[in-house]
Design an enzyme around this catalytic site. Sequence first.
Site, short mmCIF file in Angstrom:
data_model
loop_
_atom_site.label_atom_id
_atom_site.label_comp_id
_atom_site.label_asym_id
_atom_site.label_seq_id
_atom_site.Cartn_x
_atom_site.Cartn_y
_atom_site.Cartn_z
N PRO A 46 0.80 -1.22 0.00
CA PRO A 46 0.00 0.00 0.00
C PRO A 46 0.84 1.27 0.00
O PRO A 46 1.72 1.46 0.83
CB PRO A 46 -0.82 -0.12 1.28
CG PRO A 46 -0.09 -1.08 2.13
CD PRO A 46 0.61 -2.01 1.20
N GLU A 47 0.60 2.10 -0.98
CA GLU A 47 1.17 3.44 -1.00
C GLU A 47 0.00 4.42 -0.90
O GLU A 47 -1.11 4.01 -0.55
CB GLU A 47 2.00 3.64 -2.28
CG GLU A 47 3.14 2.61 -2.37
CD GLU A 47 4.06 2.80 -3.57
OE1 GLU A 47 4.14 3.91 -4.09
OE2 GLU A 47 4.68 1.80 -3.99
N LYS A 90 1.13 7.78 3.91
CA LYS A 90 0.68 6.41 4.07
C LYS A 90 0.09 6.16 5.46
O LYS A 90 -0.27 5.03 5.78
CB LYS A 90 1.85 5.44 3.83
CG LYS A 90 2.47 5.59 2.44
CD LYS A 90 3.76 4.80 2.33
CE LYS A 90 4.63 5.33 1.21
NZ LYS A 90 5.98 4.76 1.24
N HIS A 115 -4.34 -14.04 9.59
CA HIS A 115 -3.40 -13.09 10.15
C HIS A 115 -4.11 -11.93 10.86
O HIS A 115 -3.59 -10.82 10.92
CB HIS A 115 -2.47 -12.57 9.06
CG HIS A 115 -1.72 -13.66 8.36
ND1 HIS A 115 -0.77 -14.43 9.00
CD2 HIS A 115 -1.81 -14.16 7.11
CE1 HIS A 115 -0.30 -15.33 8.16
NE2 HIS A 115 -0.92 -15.19 7.00
N ARG A 128 2.76 -9.75 7.54
CA ARG A 128 4.18 -9.56 7.86
C ARG A 128 4.43 -8.62 9.03
O ARG A 128 5.56 -8.47 9.48
CB ARG A 128 4.91 -9.06 6.62
CG ARG A 128 5.13 -10.20 5.64
CD ARG A 128 5.68 -9.73 4.33
NE ARG A 128 4.81 -10.18 3.26
CZ ARG A 128 5.06 -10.00 1.97
NH1 ARG A 128 6.13 -9.36 1.59
NH2 ARG A 128 4.23 -10.46 1.07
N ARG A 152 19.92 18.67 -2.08
CA ARG A 152 20.32 17.34 -1.60
C ARG A 152 21.18 16.64 -2.65
O ARG A 152 20.95 16.77 -3.84
CB ARG A 152 19.07 16.51 -1.29
CG ARG A 152 18.16 17.15 -0.23
CD ARG A 152 18.64 16.86 1.16
NE ARG A 152 18.52 15.44 1.44
CZ ARG A 152 17.46 14.89 2.04
NH1 ARG A 152 16.45 15.64 2.43
NH2 ARG A 152 17.42 13.60 2.26
N ARG A 159 15.91 -3.60 -1.85
CA ARG A 159 14.75 -3.91 -2.68
C ARG A 159 15.18 -3.80 -4.13
O ARG A 159 16.33 -4.06 -4.44
CB ARG A 159 13.57 -3.01 -2.33
CG ARG A 159 13.82 -1.54 -2.55
CD ARG A 159 12.96 -0.70 -1.65
NE ARG A 159 13.43 -0.85 -0.28
CZ ARG A 159 12.95 -0.19 0.74
NH1 ARG A 159 11.95 0.64 0.56
NH2 ARG A 159 13.44 -0.33 1.93
#
Length: 285
Positions: A2-3, A61, A95, A119, A161, A271
């Site tokens: 989910p974003e 989020k 879960h 998770r 940055r 990732r």
Amino acid sequence: MPELPEVEVVRAGLQRHVLGRTIAGVDVLHPRPVRRDARGSTGFVAALVGQRIDAVRRRGKYFWLALGSGDALLGHLGMSGQMLLKDPGSEDERHLRVRFALEAAAVDGPVEMRFVDQRMFGGLLVSTGGAELPSEIAHIARDPIDPEFDDDLFVSRARRRTSGIKRLLLDQTLISGVGNIYADEALWRSRLHGERPGDRLTGPQLRALLGHVRDVMGAALEQGGTSFDALYVNVNGESGYFDRSLDAYGQEGRPCGRCSTPIRRVAFMNRSSFFCPRCQRPPRR
DNA sequence: AGATCTTCCTGTTGGC
DNA sequence: TGCCAACAGGAAGATC
């Protein structure tokens, strides 16, 4: 995973179905998702029982339920979290971590709101730091579909940055709600390689990138928004967007939609990043 | 302060 | 058939 669009679908679903209800009981079935609550499971439950849900809000989020007490039930879905609405007595999910019994509303009977998370990267806590913006997330920047998001501020900060632009997109203190999937999609649309340093990008490049972030999220939101209404229990963070519309994320080896060059995958921050090696040229080192 | 890396979780998948 | 590594990844916390 989910974003922002998925969390917004959840927020809208909760607003429709739990706003105005009172929490009759809370059952914490696993301590892990409540780990960030300062007063532990017991305090978590005590702060919630008897409270009316006055608003359902979101930033990036994170989502939260504003309570009559002035506290907020703050939540994050992590990568596998769901908020489900089920009839009381429905079989427990494998879960299932936290169960909330909600009193009947004007037209509907009682309902259970269930936090399900395989998770357990997600979590819930009761914030005493304000229902307008819980203090625990005061450091989270506004998200790109927030009307008060400041494009100029984002551009000026990003241009100071040295990190790669993908890192900056994932930095929730600069811009919130963007995760690995929408970062890769927006960068593909912008023809920018994720390792291009922020201080080497121009204002117009960053503004165009913001536009693509909004476009790709908007498209996901449309699909998620429609899939939700049809199914009462689908308050769950799945937008259905993943199947069709992705141009880069998860597309390793598939031809780029613009130039047919195979999409590449590289390791990035424990990732993956997906990009077109022709359309998105890496910076000179 | 900024940049970067590690850690927390569990289920699935694929190689040998 | 069984074992183990790799992978999925948001964000807090640690380190330099």
